[in-house]
Structures are given as C-alpha cells and as structure tokens.
Design an enzyme around this catalytic site. Structure first.
Site, short mmCIF file in Angstrom:
data_model
loop_
_atom_site.label_atom_id
_atom_site.label_comp_id
_atom_site.label_asym_id
_atom_site.label_seq_id
_atom_site.Cartn_x
_atom_site.Cartn_y
_atom_site.Cartn_z
N ARG B 37 1.17 -75.21 -13.64
CA ARG B 37 0.19 -74.51 -12.79
C ARG B 37 0.27 -74.94 -11.33
NH1 ARG B 37 -4.52 -70.95 -14.63
NH2 ARG B 37 -4.37 -70.99 -16.87
N ARG B 41 -3.78 -71.49 -8.15
CA ARG B 41 -5.17 -71.68 -7.76
C ARG B 41 -5.51 -72.93 -6.96
NH1 ARG B 41 -6.95 -72.79 -14.11
NH2 ARG B 41 -5.74 -74.69 -14.27
N ARG B 50 -3.91 -64.16 -2.32
CA ARG B 50 -4.41 -63.40 -3.45
C ARG B 50 -5.64 -62.55 -3.14
NH1 ARG B 50 -4.74 -64.50 -8.80
NH2 ARG B 50 -6.39 -62.95 -8.67
N ASP B 86 1.82 -64.73 -15.98
CA ASP B 86 0.79 -65.01 -16.97
C ASP B 86 1.34 -64.62 -18.33
OD1 ASP B 86 -2.39 -65.57 -17.05
OD2 ASP B 86 -1.76 -64.26 -18.69
N TYR B 172 -5.20 -64.42 -28.77
CA TYR B 172 -5.91 -63.55 -27.81
C TYR B 172 -6.08 -62.14 -28.37
CZ TYR B 172 -5.77 -66.91 -23.92
OH TYR B 172 -5.97 -67.99 -23.11
#
Lengths: 371, 371
Positions: B37, B41, B50, B86, B172
C-alpha cells in the site's frame, strides 16, 4: 475469600455438575456442552422480549437479563447458562459514555486520543462499581433461582459469569468503537507504553470487579473474553496485555470454597478469537480452562498448551448452516480431538451467528448427551 | 511461454535488481525494501491527484494509475514499485456490479445468495478480460517506462504486479461487501462444496488473468494477496481454497525467460493477513516467496516453512506511529530475524495505514539502505 455457604458451588449444588467437573479437569460421563452467545440474538423468544429495549438497558434490567439467560437453557438443555450481558456494561456503570449500536457494536461518545482524554477516563474510580453493580448481581441471583425451576434439567445447571478482557475494552476505548485492525490501540502500546499500561490497569480493575460481582452473586465459573487479542503478536500480548489480564483475574482467583474436605477455586475460562499463537500465554494469565477458536484443532491446542489443560470449544460457527450430516461429522471430529485433553467442554469456536436455526443447536446438545 | 525480449526481466533490466535477486533466493548487498500500500492513501501527492476521481476510475485511468504507482518510488526510493490497483478491478471489468466505497471497501450491487445468483455470475466469461484489460496493461507499460526516468534511482527498479486471491474475491462476492468473519462465505464452502468450488474456479480464472496481464505488460514479479485467508482453519484452507489459489497462479507460472543461459520464472509472492498457521500451505500453492503478517516473527515463519523459502515482511504497521528509537529497534529486529531465511525483502506485515507520516517510511528505507 470464601464464597457464601449458600453459593451454588459452596452448597454443593453445581460443584459436581458436568460443567464444573470438566472445568476442574475431570471427565464426566457425558461431555458438557454450551454455546457462546447462546443467550440472545439467535432465539425468537429473545427477539420478542427485546422489542423496544436498547441492548444496555436490557443488560441492566435484572428481570429481562435473567429471563434471556434462562431461555437457551430451557430450549436447548445445555449444561450451562451464560450470563446475558455485554463487556461494556461495567464501562457504562463506571461513567463512560458508551452505547451499543445495533449491527455495529459498542460506540464511545469520545475516543481516547490524548493524555487529557486518558486522565479524564482514569479519574473515574473503578471502586464505585461495587455499589453500582446491583442490577447485575440481582440478575445473577434471579438466574440462579430460575435455573432450579426449569423442568427437565436437574436444577444443578451452573451459571457462567462473563466479562471482557482488558485489551478488548482498551481497544474499544482508544478506537472509539469497533475497528478492523485496532491500529490506534496497538500504536498507543508502542508509542506511549506508560499511558498504555495505566489504561490497561484501569480496564483490568473495571472488568475484574464486574466478573467478581457475578461470581459472588452466584455464578459457578467465570469466562474472560478477549475478542481482539488475536490481533497481537505473542511478544506484544505477553508484554503489553497479559499483565492486565492477570490483574483482572486476580479479582476472581481468591474466591474459593470447601467441598469434601478440599479447597476449590472458582473455575476460570479464558477465550479469544484467533488466538492460536497465544494459547499458552493466555493460560498463563491465570486461566484454568482455555477456550479455543475454530481455526486450531483441539488436539493441536492441547499440544501447544503442553498437555494437562482443560479445553473448551471449538465447533466452527460456519458449519452450523451446513446439512446435518456435514455438521454431525464436524461435531464428532471436535469431540474426538477434544478427547486428547484432560477434559473438554464442547462449545463453538466463536459466538452463535444471529441467523442460526436454534433447532440445530438443540440437535447438537442431543447428539452429545446421547453418546 | 517466454516473455517478450523487451520485458524488463527478459532484457536483463530488472533481473539482477535487489528485489528480483532476493525473490530468487539470493542475498543482495542490501536488503530490498518496499511497503504494501505504499502507492496511495498515505501520500499527500496521491490525495491531491485523486480529488474528484472514484477509486475504480483511478485504477482504470492509465495515466493516473501509473503516476500513483510512481509517486512512492520517487519519494521513498523504495526497491520496488507496486502496481496501484484494486483486487476487484478484474471483477468490474468482467461485468460484476462492484463499487469501492470510501472508508468501507468493495461493495457488490448484489451478493451471491442462491444458485441462480451464482449461475448468473458464472455466465460472465473470464476470457473476455484478455481484451478488457487494456487500461491495466497500458498503465503497467507507462509505469515501467516512468521508472526509468526517475532521477536518483538506477532505472532498474522493478514493478510488482498485484491481484487478490480467489478466496478473498469469493468472500466479497458471497458477502456482498466487507465482513467481520466471512461467515456466509465459509458457510457456503461447507453447505454446498460444489457451488463453492465452481465459484472459486471462476474467481481463480478472473484474478489469474488479471495478474498474467500485468506480468506480460512489464511487471517483474507477481504478488497474490489473500486478505481474508486468516479466517480459515488449515483444513478448510487446504481443502476449499488452496486448489483455486494454485489455479490462479497457473496463469503466471508458465511465464519465463532466459538469462545467462539459464531459464527463470517470474517471481511469485503470496501474502495473507493473519496466516501464521497457513504459511506452508500458502507456499505450497506455487509461491516462491512468502509474505509474513506482523503477528509471526520471521524466524518462526522460516521454521514453519521448513527453511529455504525467501520471506517478505513484516514490520508491524502499528509501530510506524511510535517514536523513531522504538521503530528503529523494531525494524532492526525484523532485519535480524529475516537473516534466518535464505533471503529477505523488508516490507510491512500489513498495508501502510492511511495516517502514516510518509517521512517515516522514507527514513526506514534510508536506514535499510545505509546498512
């Protein structure tokens, strides 16, 4: 300290129950069975009773908490009642602004983000709980009385008291609510170990008093539940968590009684989700029986504990929805693996899922009792 | 199948990079380091870029995905770029109604609740991905080109491709979104193993094609990420999950190249959260390097893997917020334990937390490179 002579353990009522015998390391004729979260959300009679009452209000209503605790014993004929409560009940009673939000979990009015926040929390004196726990002790007393009036059970079904472990409470307090990885809590233990240990000592005193009150009021065993300990490495658990869990259990460890000329202590069970790596350390904080998560087979848990420790667990809740033949095979496998331990209390390896068909739980009890 | 001779591995550009050498089991002069990651973020330049773009749109915009992938390489001088994407990108491209909700994660328009739902899903043909992945392969190509233009790195920094493991995608799809315990998914594997294996084979094909496309377009390694495998017992993993993970990796395993008269395959890394019990089984699905979660020390992981397996990991993300002296001690401890493996790629034991100070990551890279 000696339990009152009328306490179910001290009077002999529950001392030789299947559950208490198994927690002592004996092997009763039949493996005792109960289910974590058996009291509550999976039962229609529970959902009917709870309509219009918030979770924490239900926990603090002695008649309601006691009735909810009795429901699964009546229905499933399990070998233990487990006290219907919530790990945040003592936080609410000591003065923390906490609510349980349906579908989410405990949410704090204010998360601990600074030393000032922490100081405000620690200014709440855990000793006040001894006077504020009357709704809890009253519910326990009513439950113990109610257990003797259930037809079809022998009147000696013990009540298991229940409290959250200090780490799980501290994690909620620091995060402000449920969290995926408890990163803020785990960060605090590394970035400010002193603040962390002050917080942990406080939560230990709060939850320890809560557990002690349940035992004094009539619970025949005490389960400390560390929902989030599985997020920790063994090193972090041993260094930053275990001392507080031991401190919490000190509140119960001195409670004892005499039977047949021998001294006995109140059985203590310790369980945490995903704690396969921590089993020996969790036993080491003062537990007699170790609860095992569904991820680790019981014979492997026995090996990790070095032998000689009574085990509780570990039906996978995900199997409860499987066809009966599949589930039955799984239950028999759990029983067979549990035979490697000195004694075994059959339970789930996590709580009863809300959408579980209650008849499946009854059928498991029948299966185990018929063997 | 042979990689194109201009591929960074086949041309020799990345073949002898620290990262690829370590993934091959060599020990380069300096331990390579990157962070799961790292792209995203935690970086202000990412958050600025973004603004106004939804997550999956950013993933499917080649210029943006490539720029985001390059940002942490420029800033931290890490030894690998990891492709910004993702795990649900291939689901979206094959036709599944999925969105990423900020602060929550992937949410499906429709969860799989019945055999009809499953049939509708499986009617979507994974083979269409080979033509729909152009935004992804274009982003990979732009990233590979961009890596050669970053001043201060040697131009040979490899790109790691990235895909979710079949179980995590299936979880998911069955749950309809993030879940605490993936109980519905785990229930399905027991209640209807046939439906489960059909679903898993499909997700394996979807995610395998996604990973293969990244490698063909220029990625020098492939990481399969099983976020939720840690919810499984070893038995369930081995029986109901491992075959599909192996099937997904088949899409990459046949990709090879020649260097110095020897045949080489593309290095494959497999990581899952909380998978200390599953390390050997996860290696067994076809991984070369095993990523280790922060819960298990690397020397213990080495022991569990039986020796001989390159390791990646495992700085505890919770330590990133600690004072530098504490964090430095932790990083050095991770390096020391990693020395027990044949080779070691320093990384986190989970993703970079969103509120991480990026300068801390840079400082870790400097610490490791200066040794």
């Amino acid at each position: 300290m000696h339990l009152d002579s009328r306490h179910p353990l001290a009077s002999g009522l529950t001392h030789d129950s299947r559950l208490v015998r198994a927690y002592r390391g004996d092997r009763p004729d039949v493996t005792p069975v109960w289910f974590m979260r058996q009291a509550g959300r999976s039962l229609p009679e529970y959902r009917a009773l709870r309509v219009g009452t918030a979770m924490l209000d239900a926990c603090l209503n002695p008649g309601m908490a006691s009735e909810i605790t009795l429901q699964p014993v009546r229905r499933h004929k399990v070998d233990a009642a487990v006290f219907f409560s919530d790990i945040v009940v003592p936080l609410r009673l000591v003065g923390v602004d906490v609510e349980i939000v349906a579908g989410k979990g405990p949410v704090m009015g204010e998360a601990i983000r600074s030393n000032d926040d922490l100081d405000r929390l620690l200014a709440l004196d855990p000793a006040v709980l001894d006077e504020r726990l009357t709704a809890v002790t009253e519910a326990v007393a009513q439950t113990v009385a109610g257990l003797r009036r259930i037809p079809g059970i022998d009147g000696a079904t013990p009540l298991v008291g229940f409290a959250g472990a200090p780490f799980t409470l501290a994690a909620y307090l620091v995060e402000g609510g449920p969290s995926k990885d408890h990163l803020r809590a785990r960060a605090l233990m590394h970035s400010d170990p002193l603040a962390w240990s002050r917080l942990m000592a406080w939560t230990a005193d709060v939850t320890g008093r809560f557990l002690r009150a349940q035992v004094l009021a009539g619970a025949s065993a005490a389960q400390l539940f560390d929902s989030w300990a599985g997020d920790l490495s063994l090193t972090d658990y041993s260094e930053h968590v275990a001392p507080a869990s031991a401190r919490a259990l000190e509140y119960v460890k001195d409670l004892g009684y005499e039977r047949g000329g021998e001294s006995h202590s109140v059985p203590i069970v310790h369980f945490g989700v995903g704690t396969g790596e921590l089993l020996a350390a969790m036993h080491g904080v003062g537990a007699d029986t170790v609860g095992v998560d569904y991820r680790i087979p019981l014979d492997e848990a026995e090996r990790r504990l070095g032998g000689g420790v009574p085990l509780q667990g570990n039906i996978d809740p995900a199997q409860l929805a499987a066809p009966w033949e599949v589930l039955e095979r799984h239950v028999l496998d759990v029983l067979a693996r549990g035979a490697s331990a000195p004694s075994h209390v059959l339970n789930l390896g996590h709580g009863v899922p809300p959408d579980t068909d209650p008849e499946v739980l009854t059928r498991i009890v029948e299966l185990v009792h018929a063997r």
